[in-house]
Design a protein around this motif. Structure first.
Motif, PDB file in Angstrom:
ATOM      1  N   CYS A 100      54.923  -8.302  39.681  1.00 37.35           N
ATOM      2  CA  CYS A 100      55.476  -7.358  38.707  1.00 37.35           C
ATOM      3  C   CYS A 100      55.436  -7.858  37.263  1.00 37.35           C
ATOM      4  CB  CYS A 100      56.891  -6.956  39.100  1.00 37.35           C
ATOM      5  SG  CYS A 100      58.106  -8.291  39.034  1.00 37.35           S
ATOM      6  N   THR A 104      51.308   2.819  31.180  1.00 43.43           N
ATOM      7  CA  THR A 104      52.064   1.645  30.725  1.00 43.43           C
ATOM      8  C   THR A 104      52.228   1.554  29.218  1.00 43.43           C
ATOM      9  OG1 THR A 104      50.096   0.237  30.570  1.00 43.43           O
ATOM     10  CG2 THR A 104      51.245   0.306  32.712  1.00 43.43           C
ATOM     11  N   TYR A 124      56.998  -7.241  43.673  1.00 43.78           N
ATOM     12  CA  TYR A 124      57.733  -5.995  43.485  1.00 43.78           C
ATOM     13  C   TYR A 124      58.655  -5.768  44.675  1.00 43.78           C
ATOM     14  CZ  TYR A 124      54.309  -4.267  39.982  1.00 43.78           C
ATOM     15  OH  TYR A 124      53.520  -4.074  38.884  1.00 43.78           O
ATOM     16  N   SER A 125      59.707  -4.998  44.477  1.00 43.08           N
ATOM     17  CA  SER A 125      60.490  -4.502  45.607  1.00 43.08           C
ATOM     18  C   SER A 125      59.740  -3.286  46.167  1.00 43.08           C
ATOM     19  CB  SER A 125      61.892  -4.087  45.153  1.00 43.08           C
ATOM     20  OG  SER A 125      61.825  -2.922  44.343  1.00 43.08           O
ATOM     21  N   SER A 126      60.080  -2.872  47.367  1.00 46.38           N
ATOM     22  CA  SER A 126      59.433  -1.692  47.977  1.00 46.38           C
ATOM     23  C   SER A 126      59.619  -0.458  47.117  1.00 46.38           C
ATOM     24  CB  SER A 126      59.994  -1.435  49.373  1.00 46.38           C
ATOM     25  OG  SER A 126      59.691  -2.512  50.216  1.00 46.38           O
ATOM     26  N   SER A 127      60.807  -0.281  46.558  1.00 45.10           N
ATOM     27  CA  SER A 127      61.057   0.907  45.734  1.00 45.10           C
ATOM     28  C   SER A 127      60.252   0.849  44.431  1.00 45.10           C
ATOM     29  CB  SER A 127      62.549   1.074  45.447  1.00 45.10           C
ATOM     30  OG  SER A 127      63.050  -0.029  44.722  1.00 45.10           O
ATOM     31  N   GLU A 128      60.079  -0.348  43.872  1.00 42.44           N
ATOM     32  CA  GLU A 128      59.268  -0.488  42.651  1.00 42.44           C
ATOM     33  C   GLU A 128      57.804  -0.151  42.934  1.00 42.44           C
ATOM     34  OE1 GLU A 128      61.482  -4.005  40.102  1.00 42.44           O
ATOM     35  OE2 GLU A 128      60.292  -4.586  41.857  1.00 42.44           O
ATOM     36  N   ARG A 175      56.699   1.927  45.233  1.00 42.26           N
ATOM     37  CA  ARG A 175      56.628   3.396  45.383  1.00 42.26           C
ATOM     38  C   ARG A 175      56.658   4.083  44.018  1.00 42.26           C
ATOM     39  NH1 ARG A 175      59.731   2.270  49.803  1.00 42.26           N
ATOM     40  NH2 ARG A 175      61.682   2.733  48.745  1.00 42.26           N
ATOM     41  N   ARG A 176      57.546   3.639  43.135  1.00 36.62           N
ATOM     42  CA  ARG A 176      57.637   4.233  41.797  1.00 36.62           C
ATOM     43  C   ARG A 176      56.347   4.029  41.010  1.00 36.62           C
ATOM     44  NH1 ARG A 176      62.883   2.661  41.727  1.00 36.62           N
ATOM     45  NH2 ARG A 176      62.451   0.687  40.707  1.00 36.62           N
ATOM     46  N   PHE A 177      55.814   2.810  41.058  1.00 36.65           N
ATOM     47  CA  PHE A 177      54.580   2.520  40.329  1.00 36.65           C
ATOM     48  C   PHE A 177      53.428   3.346  40.885  1.00 36.65           C
ATOM     49  CE2 PHE A 177      50.804   0.121  39.146  1.00 36.65           C
ATOM     50  CZ  PHE A 177      51.036  -0.071  37.798  1.00 36.65           C
ATOM     51  N   GLU A 236      53.572   6.264  42.329  1.00 37.77           N
ATOM     52  CA  GLU A 236      53.742   7.647  41.882  1.00 37.77           C
ATOM     53  C   GLU A 236      53.325   7.805  40.426  1.00 37.77           C
ATOM     54  OE1 GLU A 236      57.841   8.586  42.675  1.00 37.77           O
ATOM     55  OE2 GLU A 236      57.558   8.336  44.846  1.00 37.77           O
ATOM     56  N   THR A 237      53.661   6.833  39.593  1.00 39.37           N
ATOM     57  CA  THR A 237      53.294   6.881  38.168  1.00 39.37           C
ATOM     58  C   THR A 237      51.771   6.854  37.999  1.00 39.37           C
ATOM     59  OG1 THR A 237      55.346   5.774  37.569  1.00 39.37           O
ATOM     60  CG2 THR A 237      53.570   5.712  35.949  1.00 39.37           C
TER      61      THR A 237
END
Length: 139
Positions: A36, A79, A123-127, A129-131, A133-134
């Motif tokens: 990250c 970014t 990264y965490s799993s949620s990070e 997923r967010r990245f 999607e972005t």
């Protein structure tokens, strides 16, 4: 994210261990380097035994260029980075893969290279997923 869709293609074990699959493009599997500190994408052409860009057919070379440019533009848009670094080194991992890295003044290694700089910060799993999607929205 897309298990079982390899269609006879085998991803290098190092790429598998160090990155997360985001999506498939036309030629390439798009992956996120699991560090990250830098938004860092990797394109892997789904062609067995290919180590160099010139090993690809002319049509695949054109597709790789198109997909690399598309990903670079999406990463810059997503970014707001200062610079996009793109490279295909292959000295350690021979399988052809293209790194597309968002760099910004003041990042952990600026202005030097990201390779070999400090310890990876996953990264965490949620990070992830967010990245993902972005990036998908930017594509």
């Amino acid at each position: 994210m897309l298990p079982g869709l390899k269609a006879g293609f085998t991803l290098d074990a190092s790429l598998e261990a160090d990155s997360e699959q985001l999506m498939w493009l036309g030629l390439c599997e798009l992956r996120l380097m699991n560090d990250c500190r830098w938004p860092w994408l990797i394109l892997v052409p789904q062609r067995p035994g290919v180590e160099e860009i010139h090993d690809l057919t002319p049509l695949d070379q054109a597709m790789l260029t198109f997909e690399t440019n598309m990903v670079a533009q999406a990463l810059k848009k997503a970014t707001g980075c200062t610079k996009i670094n793109t490279g295909a080194l292959g000295n350690i991992v021979r399988q052809l893969h293209i790194h597309v890295i968002a760099r910004s003044e003041g990042d952990a290694a600026w202005p030097g290279p990201v390779w070999g700089h400090g310890l990876r910060e996953p990264y965490s799993s949620s990070e992830i997923r967010r990245f993902a999607e972005t990036i998908k929205a930017a594509l």
